[in-house]
Design a protein around this motif. Structure first.
Motif, PDB file in Angstrom:
ATOM      1  N   LEU A 282       0.856  -1.173   0.000  1.00 19.21           N
ATOM      2  CA  LEU A 282       0.000   0.000   0.000  1.00 19.21           C
ATOM      3  C   LEU A 282       0.896   1.227   0.000  1.00 19.21           C
ATOM      4  O   LEU A 282       1.795   1.340   0.838  1.00 19.21           O
ATOM      5  CB  LEU A 282      -0.900   0.001   1.236  1.00 19.21           C
TER       6      LEU A 282
ATOM      7  N   ALA B 123       0.988   5.292   0.367  1.00 17.31           N
ATOM      8  CA  ALA B 123       0.245   6.472   0.815  1.00 17.31           C
ATOM      9  C   ALA B 123       1.131   7.697   0.625  1.00 17.31           C
ATOM     10  O   ALA B 123       2.128   7.867   1.327  1.00 17.31           O
ATOM     11  CB  ALA B 123      -0.153   6.331   2.279  1.00 17.31           C
TER      12      ALA B 123
ATOM     13  N   ARG C 206       3.213   8.765  -6.322  1.00 12.51           N
ATOM     14  CA  ARG C 206       2.409   7.540  -6.257  1.00 12.51           C
ATOM     15  C   ARG C 206       2.545   6.735  -7.537  1.00 12.51           C
ATOM     16  O   ARG C 206       2.726   5.515  -7.497  1.00 12.51           O
ATOM     17  CB  ARG C 206       0.925   7.862  -6.029  1.00 12.51           C
TER      18      ARG C 206
ATOM     19  N   THR D  68      -2.737   2.295  -4.161  1.00 15.44           N
ATOM     20  CA  THR D  68      -2.307   3.626  -3.764  1.00 15.44           C
ATOM     21  C   THR D  68      -3.463   4.391  -3.129  1.00 15.44           C
ATOM     22  O   THR D  68      -4.622   4.188  -3.493  1.00 15.44           O
ATOM     23  CB  THR D  68      -1.767   4.443  -4.956  1.00 15.44           C
ATOM     24  N   VAL D  69      -3.104   5.241  -2.177  1.00 10.14           N
ATOM     25  CA  VAL D  69      -4.057   6.159  -1.555  1.00 10.14           C
ATOM     26  C   VAL D  69      -3.407   7.532  -1.484  1.00 10.14           C
ATOM     27  O   VAL D  69      -2.188   7.659  -1.554  1.00 10.14           O
ATOM     28  CB  VAL D  69      -4.495   5.679  -0.154  1.00 10.14           C
TER      29      VAL D  69
ATOM     30  N   GLU E 180      -7.036   8.402   4.183  1.00  6.53           N
ATOM     31  CA  GLU E 180      -7.423   7.354   3.245  1.00  6.53           C
ATOM     32  C   GLU E 180      -6.634   6.070   3.519  1.00  6.53           C
ATOM     33  O   GLU E 180      -7.176   4.963   3.420  1.00  6.53           O
ATOM     34  CB  GLU E 180      -7.207   7.825   1.809  1.00  6.53           C
ATOM     35  N   CYS E 181      -5.383   6.215   3.909  1.00  5.24           N
ATOM     36  CA  CYS E 181      -4.560   5.050   4.262  1.00  5.24           C
ATOM     37  C   CYS E 181      -5.158   4.322   5.463  1.00  5.24           C
ATOM     38  O   CYS E 181      -5.327   3.107   5.437  1.00  5.24           O
ATOM     39  CB  CYS E 181      -3.131   5.507   4.559  1.00  5.24           C
ATOM     40  N   TRP E 182      -5.480   5.076   6.511  1.00  9.81           N
ATOM     41  CA  TRP E 182      -6.050   4.472   7.717  1.00  9.81           C
ATOM     42  C   TRP E 182      -7.394   3.815   7.416  1.00  9.81           C
ATOM     43  O   TRP E 182      -7.679   2.716   7.885  1.00  9.81           O
ATOM     44  CB  TRP E 182      -6.164   5.518   8.814  1.00  9.81           C
TER      45      TRP E 182
ATOM     46  N   TYR F 105      -8.350   2.598   4.513  1.00 11.72           N
ATOM     47  CA  TYR F 105      -8.071   1.400   3.721  1.00 11.72           C
ATOM     48  C   TYR F 105      -7.639   0.257   4.642  1.00 11.72           C
ATOM     49  O   TYR F 105      -8.118  -0.875   4.515  1.00 11.72           O
ATOM     50  CB  TYR F 105      -6.992   1.679   2.669  1.00 11.72           C
TER      51      TYR F 105
ATOM     52  N   VAL G  84       3.488  -1.113   3.925  1.00  9.76           N
ATOM     53  CA  VAL G  84       2.981   0.210   3.586  1.00  9.76           C
ATOM     54  C   VAL G  84       4.174   1.123   3.354  1.00  9.76           C
ATOM     55  O   VAL G  84       5.076   1.197   4.197  1.00  9.76           O
ATOM     56  CB  VAL G  84       2.095   0.796   4.708  1.00  9.76           C
TER      57      VAL G  84
ATOM     58  N   LEU H 155       4.848   4.810   3.337  1.00 10.14           N
ATOM     59  CA  LEU H 155       4.075   5.873   3.961  1.00 10.14           C
ATOM     60  C   LEU H 155       4.841   7.190   3.951  1.00 10.14           C
ATOM     61  O   LEU H 155       5.902   7.304   4.576  1.00 10.14           O
ATOM     62  CB  LEU H 155       3.755   5.452   5.402  1.00 10.14           C
TER      63      LEU H 155
END
Length: 122
Positions: free
Chosen positions: A5, A7, A14, A29-30, A35-37, A39, A51, A53
């Motif tokens: 993932l 972020a 991204r 991708t976020v 949005e990461c949390w 997801y 992740v 991040l």
């Protein structure tokens, strides 16, 4: 194939990361920390393996996401690589003490990131 993932609030970053990782990993991708949390919570039964991040994002920043992930037993097996333009020692120490598996500063080499991910996920 592992899952990653990404972020990051920078669309170009991204896409660069997706392009470099999608040959070897299932990539999602976020656009920010919130949005990461969200997801991660939505996929808590089958979270990503790793992740990537970004630290500096609007709203919920990378450190706050890292703290939430580290404190939540559902994500014990999720590794995090912090990715940021901030390379001060105290930033690196904070991330690693909070549970990040690695810390990489921008600009970075895509091949270095791929090697670090392979090392963590192998």
């Amino acid at each position: 194939m592992g899952s990653v993932l990404i972020a990051d609030d920078d669309a170009e970053m991204r896409e660069l990361l997706r392009f470099n990782l999608e040959k070897s990993y299932d990539v999602t991708t976020v656009t920010d920390g919130e949005e990461c949390w969200n997801y991660l919570n939505a996929h808590a039964d089958d979270p990503p393996d790793l992740v990537v991040l970004d630290v500096m994002m609007p709203g919920l920043d990378g450190y706050r996401v890292l703290d939430r992930v580290s404190e939540d037993d559902r994500f014990k097996g999720v590794d995090i690589i912090m990715l940021t333009s901030r390379g001060r020692d105290d930033d690196i120490v904070r991330a690693l003490e909070s549970g990040a598996a690695d810390y990489l500063t921008k600009p970075f080499s895509s091949s270095e990131l791929i090697i670090r991910i392979k090392g963590i996920l192998s």
